[in-house]
Design an enzyme around this catalytic site. Sequence first.
Site, PDB file in Angstrom:
ATOM      1  N   HIS B 150      -7.859  -5.752  -8.097  1.00 43.38           N
ATOM      2  CA  HIS B 150      -6.503  -5.256  -7.968  1.00 43.38           C
ATOM      3  C   HIS B 150      -6.566  -3.874  -7.352  1.00 43.38           C
ATOM      4  CE1 HIS B 150      -4.477  -8.464 -10.056  1.00 43.38           C
ATOM      5  NE2 HIS B 150      -5.433  -8.442 -10.971  1.00 43.38           N
ATOM      6  N   CYS B 192      -4.559  -6.222  -2.977  1.00 42.00           N
ATOM      7  CA  CYS B 192      -3.276  -5.775  -2.451  1.00 42.00           C
ATOM      8  C   CYS B 192      -3.501  -4.505  -1.639  1.00 42.00           C
ATOM      9  CB  CYS B 192      -2.308  -5.488  -3.597  1.00 42.00           C
ATOM     10  SG  CYS B 192      -1.929  -6.958  -4.539  1.00 42.00           S
TER      11      CYS B 192
END
Lengths: 542, 409
Positions: B150, B192
């Site tokens: 992440h 991301c």
Amino acid sequence: MSSLSEDPTSTTTITTTTSDNNPSTDNNTKRRKQPPPETPSHIRRRSFIIASFWAIVLFLGLPIWWKTTTIYRADLPLGEMMDWADGKACSPEFPIRVAIDAPDVQANEAESLVRETQQTLDAMKDFPGHRIRLEIPETPMDRAASLNPNSNTALVIRLKQGDAIATTLHPHLPILEVTYPSDSIVPGTSAASSLSTYLATELRSTFSEEQAIMSYLLATSSIPSERRPQDFSQQITESLSKRMTRSLKYSRTYHLTFSLFTSGPSPNSWEIEEAVRQYMDPVLNMLNSIHNFTIDTQVQLYATPGVQSQVLTKEDLSSFINAAEWPLSPSIGGAPTVNFVVYIGNQTIGVGSESETSQSWLIPQWGSVYLLSPPPTDYVPAELLKQPILTFTSHLLSLLGTPQSGSLPMRLSTLTRIRSADLLLRASSSLGSLARLSLALPSISIPPSVADGVAKSMHHLELACASSTSSNNGLEHARIAEEEAERAFFEKSMVGQLYFPDEHKIAVYLPLLGPVGVPLLMGLLNEIRAWKKRRAEKQKAA
Amino acid sequence: MKLSDLLHLPLLLTSSILSNANYVSAEHTSNWAVLVGTSRFWFNYRHLANVLSMYRTVKRLGIPDSQIILMLPDDMACNPRNAFPGTVYSNSDRAVDLYGDNIEVDYRGYEVTVENFIRLLTDRVGDEMPRSKRLLTDDRSNIFVYMTGHGGNEFLKFQDAEEIGAFDLADAFEQMWEKRRYHEILFMIDTCQANTMYSKLYSPNIIATGSSELDQSSYSHHADNDVGVAVIDRYTYYNLEFLESQVQDLSSKKTVGDLFDSYSYEKIHSHAGVRYDLFRGGAEAARSRLLTDFFGNIQNVEIDSANNVTVDSEMLALGETIARLRELATEEERAEAEAAAAAAGKVEANKTSRPAQSDRRTKNFATAGPLTDDNWWAKKLTGAAALAGCTALWVLGSYLESPSKEKTK
């Protein structure tokens, strides 16, 4: 601090007494009650309190903060380190000593021959780092010593009287035998000068490989191109670069792993200890002054290679090793591993159209593989392992970067010189990297051990540079220098782990400094304002 | 003098250009892969599946375990919530068990930290670190670096506890370049806002690619209803699809450019980014690199000249040489000994030369012993002192305790 804590009580007592004496209380029943005027002693005490807070912050808090957050950076001799990396500190000089052994030539004739040959050699415009030095051993003892493989002399020229000028390189010893017609030794004659020219060219061609390797090392080092040699053809570069790619990085110790892989249940044992002792140990012993070796062996049955086809092409060979399943990286100790694999199976190598097939191949920087057809018995005797072990031995030499021309002792002494040059350049470039790194990353800490390592490394570099007279010592010093430089560069605590942008720093400090700093600052400002006001009033009154 | 300098100049230039060009075109000799997952917990199953499928791929293409550094922050195979214990799947067809029975995880669980990752890249590790956990690369090594987890703008979270910044990563690569620890790097990141992670890199010879732009999320591909969570990310899925279908073995000629051209918004649902400008030779050179240069283990083997006879004879000669040299050495030793014996007598000389010989024999057999002898006695003494101290404390404690007890009685 105790005096500070007593203060409130004393002030309250004083204030109560002053408020009792205040005459204007009954006048201001409607107006807001004013605090009683302060006496000068109160004012002084309050400024002392504020001053003491500031004193603690400035003289205790700030130094502690500074001391605890500052990054320790040992002083590195950056200038000197860069000098080493640029090749300015020491022009790497690797002289080759050649002794002339001429028992039946008179001393003065031999001397003039040496002088002239040396002049011719010097005139040949080789690069300065690589010089051939001729000398005459003075006593027979010296002459004997110069044949010792560990001596500093790289080559002995043995002059013999004969019919015509001819040279032969001794196949086993570092001796160049030169025959010359008797008239060519008389100094001053044209025949003598032709002999010296001949000797010079012979010497040069003998050492041409070493010279090419040295040039290559210098060219790929961090030394800027102005200081490099110029004679350098592309072909040589290509073949050399291939060879240097193949060879392993220098290490004092290598770990040799001999593995027997069989396609089926047999053979399940081999006389490897005996075979290594007979066919490989002699060479390993000769390499003793340059490398140490540790050896282990393993046998694995039912080993499937990465390629199953019967005839192996060159493409197949590179994926023959079944890296996923064969246990080939024992990671024993800290030394790099050289793998020697004997695979017993029916596969053969097909190289193009040639009728003859090869049995083995070398994998650069890794090791080599030998295909052996299945023996009739369950066990592989030492005689059957002779060819594989001999092949491995020659592969080992080429993996270690041994030059290819000349007799073995000569190749090894050349290897010593090449390795010390290589290590010297490596250590220098490590020092340069460290210097650049410490400039580029200002937030990285540099512990004292790094400065220590750098100092040691430079000390040994100087020794290695100075001890060009003795090649073995040079190698040892270069090795220590390289080790220390590596240790300094890879210092464990030098991890530039966290980069904090300025916003982060503000975010960390603001919650702390806000509540503490604002009252502190406002107190100071108020005090200064009050002091100014009092001063102005005093002046007005005066 | 000046004139000669001028004459030298073109020579110098050509030589330096030639040598530089050679240096660039020099082949690499080893392939390494650094595969890093950075997130914990069951719902991040897909990140570990991403890493493990990359691991399978590079292993399939021949990179040995010793040259793969695998960092897995959690153990999904043994998670109590896993309906298929002992396995990890990256596809709902559950055809390939990624965990298998032959897997070498180098950094596991709480060992996966930013510090360890940077230590790995820069090789700033202690002597205690085994070779299998180190990135032992040199200037001829190609490295494939894959990260997933992440992330956000210019950072990637490690285990929900800390994060690595794009600057830290860039500095680590620069230190590697400074020490010549790589030849070329393919940096791939699936998280991301992944493209921000490689935006700060500044070291040469790096090709970088990421799954999504700034302010874009990177999405998962599909979920397995029996496992209960998403099993793989889109970007990794399509990379793997390309590698599985187009790069079947080491002979594949597919290039890095081909792989990058296969990315599309329709497939990945975010804008995959590519960065070529660090690479020497720019986009063209970078795109023309073979995929097997990074994902496979190319070894440029050298087959021996077929006639073994020459090798054999050379080796025999070598053996002779050695025998002769040994004779020479022993003779010399004897001569020396004899010279010394002029004073001491011949009998002793023989004695001294014998042990010298036997010494050489015994040198070959190392006996088992402690690895290092430094401060052996000091360590022993410290240990004994500590032990004695503890005992003394205990005695003191019991002594102090007993009178008080008596008093209370």
